[in-house]
Scaffold this active site. Structure first.
Site, short mmCIF file in Angstrom:
data_model
loop_
_atom_site.label_atom_id
_atom_site.label_comp_id
_atom_site.label_asym_id
_atom_site.label_seq_id
_atom_site.Cartn_x
_atom_site.Cartn_y
_atom_site.Cartn_z
N THR A 72 -9.09 31.89 32.76
CA THR A 72 -8.02 32.43 33.40
C THR A 72 -7.33 31.61 33.29
OG1 THR A 72 -9.68 34.03 34.68
CG2 THR A 72 -7.86 32.69 35.92
N ASN A 145 -11.62 44.86 29.16
CA ASN A 145 -13.02 43.98 30.60
C ASN A 145 -14.51 45.33 30.93
OD1 ASN A 145 -11.40 43.23 31.57
ND2 ASN A 145 -12.36 42.89 33.48
N GLN A 173 -13.66 38.89 26.07
CA GLN A 173 -14.81 39.99 26.00
C GLN A 173 -15.43 39.91 24.67
OE1 GLN A 173 -16.63 41.22 28.66
NE2 GLN A 173 -15.32 40.83 30.37
N SER A 193 -13.22 32.48 26.85
CA SER A 193 -14.09 31.61 27.76
C SER A 193 -15.82 31.92 27.42
CB SER A 193 -14.35 33.12 29.21
OG SER A 193 -15.21 33.68 29.92
N GLY A 194 -16.21 30.86 28.50
CA GLY A 194 -17.69 30.41 28.01
C GLY A 194 -18.53 31.43 28.46
N CYS A 315 -14.13 40.56 38.23
CA CYS A 315 -13.65 39.34 38.34
C CYS A 315 -12.88 40.22 39.56
CB CYS A 315 -12.57 39.35 37.83
SG CYS A 315 -13.97 39.32 35.97
C1 LIG Z 1 -10.85 40.46 29.48
C2 LIG Z 1 -10.80 38.87 30.40
N1 LIG Z 1 -9.57 38.43 30.75
C3 LIG Z 1 -9.67 37.33 31.19
C4 LIG Z 1 -11.37 36.63 32.53
C5 LIG Z 1 -12.06 35.52 33.47
O1 LIG Z 1 -12.40 34.65 32.38
P1 LIG Z 1 -13.17 33.69 33.18
O2 LIG Z 1 -14.29 33.93 34.20
O3 LIG Z 1 -13.38 32.10 32.43
O4 LIG Z 1 -12.01 33.12 34.20
C6 LIG Z 1 -11.98 37.76 32.60
C7 LIG Z 1 -13.00 38.02 32.92
O5 LIG Z 1 -14.07 39.33 33.11
C8 LIG Z 1 -11.94 38.85 31.21
O6 LIG Z 1 -12.72 40.04 30.75
#
Ligand SMILES: Cc1ncc(COP(=O)(O)O)c(C=O)c1O
Length: 365
Positions: A72, A145, A173, A193-194, A315
């Site tokens: 994010t 996602n 993803q 993302s971790g 999310c």
């Molecule tokens: C495609 C995508 N982008 C961004 C994010 C956000 O990830 P984070 O939880 O690491 O902020 C997600 C989380 O589901 C995602 O699937």
């Protein structure tokens, strides 16, 4: 009764070696990587090791890796750095961490790339815009996602290269699951993302080819070369390290067999309709609509049978509203309202489906 966790696209539980790495450093604390003493230098060495591993994993030795609190923040950092007048092409089925900053960035001209009824995005549609508009930034998720669709990153990158556009890829993803090769010169930035492949939540990164374009969103102690102030999340980086060093792509790839069998059975037994690009999607992801049922009802009934799946995107969890992805799909209302996501993880490679099917029968009979 054991619980089935089938929501790996929301967050994938910590891998065993990740847990071991975390507990090592919980019991033998790292210092602040800004410190000049032994503890600080040990932490600094760890941060730089993880940075190197991340670069290696995507095949880029140029540019910068900036650690963030997750995908994010990485998306926000990149998109809020764009000059306001930059023309952006993206679809309405991107993640909210892409759409919200873009829509907030008043004045940014956005060309929407329309998804077809299976959620596919067409590189030729983008090429038609790029041919006319001389400069801009394409924003594209490597995998969706919710539906699981894998976008043709190379085809889009070819267009970007041909017309001199920047290309930002949200690889949250796919990275750590299927691998993500960013060596195509058309790709100019990538988000990571971790926690989508068994690493810790609360850590992620942005790789950018041209760091000069970044405008820091967090000011303070000038960590991360000044692009992201705040002490690095060293503990989470320690947990991310084994995942980057030893990705388990084989397990993620092999989940297609379990997914396909469950999908066929849901179609035959409940008349469920599979959604998304069935030829090209994340092997762990099944998205389908149950006829005459609301997704929330399906999710709640399965939860009572100890099965965790999701309706829409976790999310934006807590909300009973349809996700923006389902709202953007050119489907009838019933198909949208009945849409659920089932996402498997490596612990399901040898899953015996008869027990899971029984839970579905008990929940939805
Ligand atoms: C495609 C995508 N982008 C961004 C994010 C956000 O990830 P984070 O939880 O690491 O902020 C997600 C989380 O589901 C995602 O699937």
């Amino acid at each position: 009764m054991n619980r089935y966790y089938l929501d790996h696209n929301a967050s994938s539980p910590l891998r065993t070696d990740v847990r071991a790495a975390l507990s090592t450093y919980v019991n033998d604390p790292l210092g602040n990587p800004g410190g000049v003493h032994w503890h600080g230098q040990r932490a600094r060495a760890l941060v730089e090791r993880v940075r190197r591993l991340l670069r290696q994993s995507i095949g880029r030795s140029d540019g910068r890796v900036v650690f963030t609190s997750g995908a994010t923040e990485a998306n926000n950092l990149l998109l809020k750095s764009l000059p306001t007048e930059t023309v952006v092409v993206c679809s309405r089925i991107e993640h909210a961490s892409v759409l919200e900053p873009l829509l907030d960035h008043s004045g940014t001209p956005i060309h929407w790339l329309e998804a077809d009824p299976d959620g596919r995005l067409d590189p030729d549609g983008f090429a038609r815009v790029a041919r006319v508009v001389r400069e801009g930034c394409l924003v594209l998720m490597a995998a969706n996602n919710e539906l699981g669709n894998l976008n043709d990153v190379t085809a889009f990158a070819n267009v970007c290269l041909e017309f001199g556009w920047d290309m930002h890829v949200d690889a949250a993803q796919v990275h750590g699951r299927l691998g993500f090769d960013a060596s195509h010169p058309g790709i100019t930035s990538v988000t990571f993302s971790g926690h989508k492949a068994g690493g810790p939540p609360g850590v992620g990164a942005l790789w950018v080819a041209n760091e000069k374009r970044l405008r820091p969103q967090m000011e303070g102690g000038s960590q991360e070369m000044g692009y992201r102030s705040g002490t690095e999340n060293v503990l989470a980086l320690a947990g991310w390290e084994p995942l980057l060093a030893h990705p388990d792509e084989q397990s993620w790839q092999s989940l297609a067999a379990v997914r396909d069998e469950l999908e066929r059975w849901l179609e035959q037994t409940f008349g469920a309709r599979a959604n998304g690009d069935l030829q090209r999607r994340l092997p762990n992801t099944l998205h389908c609509s149950f006829p005459d049922r609301d997704a929330e009802e399906v999710v709640m009934a399965l939860d009572l049978e100890q099965v965790s799946i999701s309706a829409g995107s976790a999310c934006t969890a807590g909300s009973q509203e349809l996700s923006h992805v389902l709202r953007a799909m050119p489907w009838d209302d019933a198909r949208r309202r009945g849409g659920v996501r089932i996402s498997f993880g490596p612990e399901h490679v040898d899953l015996r489906l008869e027990f899971l099917k029984q839970r579905f029968m008990d929940a939805l009979k």
